[in-house]
Design an enzyme around this catalytic site. Structure first.
Site, mmCIF file in Angstrom:
data_model
loop_
_atom_site.group_PDB
_atom_site.id
_atom_site.type_symbol
_atom_site.label_atom_id
_atom_site.label_comp_id
_atom_site.label_asym_id
_atom_site.label_seq_id
_atom_site.Cartn_x
_atom_site.Cartn_y
_atom_site.Cartn_z
ATOM 1 N N CYS B 118 0.883 -1.162 0.000
ATOM 2 C CA CYS B 118 0.000 0.000 0.000
ATOM 3 C C CYS B 118 0.923 1.214 0.000
ATOM 4 O O CYS B 118 1.482 1.576 1.037
ATOM 5 C CB CYS B 118 -0.918 0.025 1.221
ATOM 6 S SG CYS B 118 -1.923 1.518 1.290
ATOM 7 N N CYS B 121 -0.568 4.339 2.161
ATOM 8 C CA CYS B 121 -0.747 4.301 3.621
ATOM 9 C C CYS B 121 -0.395 2.912 4.129
ATOM 10 O O CYS B 121 0.760 2.528 4.096
ATOM 11 C CB CYS B 121 -2.151 4.737 4.018
ATOM 12 S SG CYS B 121 -3.473 4.011 3.031
ATOM 13 N N SER B 122 -1.357 2.168 4.614
ATOM 14 C CA SER B 122 -1.042 0.885 5.247
ATOM 15 C C SER B 122 -2.161 -0.121 5.016
ATOM 16 O O SER B 122 -2.364 -1.003 5.837
ATOM 17 C CB SER B 122 -0.821 1.089 6.744
ATOM 18 O OG SER B 122 -1.961 1.734 7.316
ATOM 19 N N CYS B 123 -2.893 0.022 3.911
ATOM 20 C CA CYS B 123 -4.023 -0.873 3.646
ATOM 21 C C CYS B 123 -3.527 -2.308 3.508
ATOM 22 O O CYS B 123 -2.559 -2.571 2.806
ATOM 23 C CB CYS B 123 -4.764 -0.431 2.388
ATOM 24 S SG CYS B 123 -5.396 1.252 2.535
#
Lengths: 110, 213
Positions: B118, B121-123
């Protein structure tokens, strides 16, 4: 500071060093932040996009200097205040009350 | 979290060092977490039991859930077809509550390897696999996974042959990928339970291969 075509969080393709492989066990306060972020969305106060918008608006310095869940709790707070769940004044008063209870995370739990 | 770690060289049961967040002086952000939680309870938004239940639900999610899905796909061709057609429904079919996110399974084959990142972000498929590893959220991984993925894979110990196509999938908040690793050779006699034990977290992100592969 911000190029609207390529904001700081859009870091795919940037040069960077080796991937740091060290991990950590989540602290209870981090798990609580995670839970509050999920539940705050389930209550309809904000969306995942609102969470990200506040994270991205914090800027690159916050990304570099704060831990992941520090940034998440700041974004959670921003979104809940905007949604009118509580006011900045209420937050400030509550944080003072919490701090007065003790010096460690464990000691200030009510 | 246990606090009596003095006999364990400051390592947690998982072998990681405790972060100072657990034991140190109360921080500003911890104070904010306590304040937000108490305000939400006082205002009738949430109960402490709801918050704990959410933590328990997240703690219960682990790569073992994804491993069960992968092992089923390895042993049940019809399930595999359903998984590749609609990962969310296939995971739900196995009883995993993955919420509203769209789970997209991408299949590794002899000539194609898939990697998930991702960049924004941090998906991560957290509702199936649990919370992402720390490295997944770092600038280094997010930046380089789409720039020099083969070099990143080598850092994880995966030296991909040059003739294998590498596809990198960039997740979004609404669409979370999971890699369906290739079933290791020589596992024809193993059942789904035994096969699941070969499926590592990293093999479902694409930074690793199943054990025995």
């Amino acid at each position: 500071m911000d190029d609207p075509e390529h904001r700081w969080h859009d870091m795919g393709g940037d040069a960077a060093g080796p991937v740091p492989m060290d991990g950590h066990d989540f602290a209870i306060w981090e798990k609580r932040v995670d839970a509050l972020v999920i539940l705050g969305q389930q209550r309809g106060h904000f969306t995942v996009d609102g969470l990200r918008r506040a994270l991205e608006d914090m800027g690159e310095a916050a990304f570099n200097e704060m831990t992941y869940y520090e940034r998440w709790v700041a974004s959670l707070n921003q979104n809940l205040i905007e949604a009118g769940v509580y006011s900045l004044e209420e937050l400030g008063a509550k944080m003072e009350e919490v701090k007065a209870r003790g010096d460690t995370y464990g000691a200030v739990q009510s | 979290m246990p606090h009596d770690h003095h006999d364990h060289d400051h390592l947690s049961p998982s072998g990681h060092p405790y972060r100072k967040d657990n034991d140190g002086a109360l921080s500003y952000w911890q104070t904010m977490e306590v304040a937000i939680r108490e305000l939400m309870v006082e205002k009738g938004e949430l109960t402490p039991a709801q918050i704990q239940a959410q933590i328990d639900a997240m703690d219960a999610r682990s790569p073992a859930n994804g491993a069960a899905v992968v092992a089923r796909a390895w042993t049940d061709p019809e399930f595999k077809a359903r998984l590749l057609a609609n990962g969310s429904d296939a995971a739900r079919e196995m009883g995993f509550d993955i919420g509203p996110m769209h789970l997209v399974a991408v299949e590794n084959t002899e000539d194609t390897h898939n990697l998930i990142v991702c960049t924004l972000c941090s998906c991560y498929p957290r509702n199936l696999l649990g919370l992402p590893p720390d490295w997944y959220k770092t600038r280094e991984y997010r930046s380089r996974a789409v720039r020099e993925p083969r070099a990143v894979l080598r850092e994880f110990g995966v030296d991909l042959p040059a003739d294998v196509t590498l596809r990198v999938h960039d997740s979004t908040a609404d669409m979370r990928y999971i890699v369906l690793p290739a079933r290791p050779a020589g596992t024809e006699n193993l059942d789904a339970t035994a096969l699941a034990k070969l499926v590592t977290r990293d093999s479902m992100i694409g930074t690793g291969l199943p054990k025995g592969a």
